[in-house]
Scaffold this active site. Structure first.
Site, short mmCIF file in Angstrom:
data_model
loop_
_atom_site.label_atom_id
_atom_site.label_comp_id
_atom_site.label_asym_id
_atom_site.label_seq_id
_atom_site.Cartn_x
_atom_site.Cartn_y
_atom_site.Cartn_z
N TYR A 179 3.43 -7.67 15.92
CA TYR A 179 3.84 -6.77 14.85
C TYR A 179 4.63 -5.57 15.42
CZ TYR A 179 3.07 -3.02 11.39
OH TYR A 179 3.22 -1.97 10.53
N GLY A 228 0.81 -1.22 0.00
CA GLY A 228 0.00 0.00 0.00
C GLY A 228 0.84 1.27 0.00
C1 15L Z 1 0.37 0.15 10.68
O1 15L Z 1 1.49 0.02 11.10
C2 15L Z 1 -0.15 -0.69 9.59
O2 15L Z 1 0.85 -1.06 8.67
C3 15L Z 1 -1.30 -0.06 8.87
O3 15L Z 1 -1.92 -1.05 8.11
C4 15L Z 1 -2.31 0.57 9.83
O4 15L Z 1 -2.89 -0.42 10.62
C5 15L Z 1 -1.58 1.58 10.70
O5 15L Z 1 -0.48 0.99 11.34
C6 15L Z 1 -2.49 2.24 11.74
O6 15L Z 1 -2.15 2.21 12.93
O7 15L Z 1 -3.48 2.81 11.36
#
Ligand code: 15L
Length: 276
Positions: free
Chosen positions: A140, A18
């Protein structure tokens, strides 16, 4: 005539994702030597773009990708919460392989896409800088804290100029009320990439990947010291964010913390003990 800056080989991992899709066109204009990489070729690859496929869990493929590279923008990996094995492979092993191949190839600069989820368990009422203890909200988030630590190691021990970007949420608009605090536009993110790629004084820095957000929770003065001047403001899109928020139900845990739903997922603690 193309100068050395514009033709140097800059490798961009995760280019088909993305953020890669949103920032590639802007970066291509600034850095014609950009080499895009991912496991699969972006569907919208343009004739002027160079693509090299690589699986970041394979050290041999990463080494081949980074051979002759000047700089790396490392976005590749698993971009949301996942199983331990998914996170281990894509974000721990993959990230290690990138830094190690960068060292071996003599890469001068690495920009690591960290995330707000490295500090997601800070309460929303607390304003934090980049020098706080990490408080990951997920496996994550732990992998992003790992990447930041790895970046510090490769900067201190091997002299690579490392920029860790704790990215909020990238997109054309803030998606909900939480994102009014953490949103970043693609062009503001590219400005942070440029600082990481070009600033002469950079050794190791953590910056927040956020636009000029009045409702922000983060002190981004380090980024400002390096010349960051965000052009976009989440407040310009408040009506849209609030309308979207109205469609989402309350989250009694996630609404208290900066990481939102990443905090409430799998949560078994007492909210009071967790912090806010
Ligand atoms: C992130 O780190 C993610 O990659 C993204 O998909 C969103 O979830 C974003 O954080 C967020 O906190 O909105």
């Amino acid at each position: 005539m193309a100068d050395a800056k514009s033709t140097r080989r800059i490798v961009f991992t995760g280019a088909a994702g993305g953020i890669g899709t949103m920032t590639r066109p802007l970066l291509a204009r600034l850095y014609p030597g950009l080499v895009l990489s991912d496991r699969v070729e972006p569907a919208d690859l343009q004739p002027h773009e160079t693509f090299v496929s690589a699986d970041l869990t394979r050290p041999d493929e990463v080494a081949a990708l980074l051979a002759g590279a000047d700089s790396v923008i490392h976005l590749g990996g698993h971009s949301v919460e996942g199983t331990w094995d998914q996170i281990l492979q894509a974000n721990i092993i993959g990230c290690y392989n990138v830094f190690e191949a960068a060292r071996e190839a003599g890469v001068k600069r690495v920009i690591f896409a960290s995330s707000n989820h490295a500090i997601g368990f800070y309460p929303r009422r607390k304003r934090i800088g980049t020098d706080v203890t990490v408080r990951p909200d997920s496996r994550y988030g732990v992998s992003k804290a790992f990447g930041e630590a790895l970046g510090a190691l490769y900067s201190d021990k091997h002299g690579i100029a490392v920029t860790c970007l704790r990215i909020g949420n990238v997109g054309p608009l803030p998606l909900d009320v939480r994102r009014l605090s953490i949103w970043i536009s693609p062009r503001d993110l590219v400005q942070l990439f440029q600082i990481g790629l070009d600033h002469p004084d950079l050794r190791y820095e953590i910056f927040y990947g956020a636009s000029d957000n009045a409702a922000g929770w983060w002190d981004n003065s380090r980024a400002h010291r390096f010349g960051y001047r965000p052009r976009d403001k989440a407040e310009d899109h408040r009506a849209h964010a609030e309308a979207e928020q109205a469609k989402i139900g309350p989250d009694p845990v996630g609404d208290l913390f900066q990481g939102g739903g990443f905090c409430s997922a799998e949560f078994t603690n007492d909210v009071k003990r967790a912090g806010p």
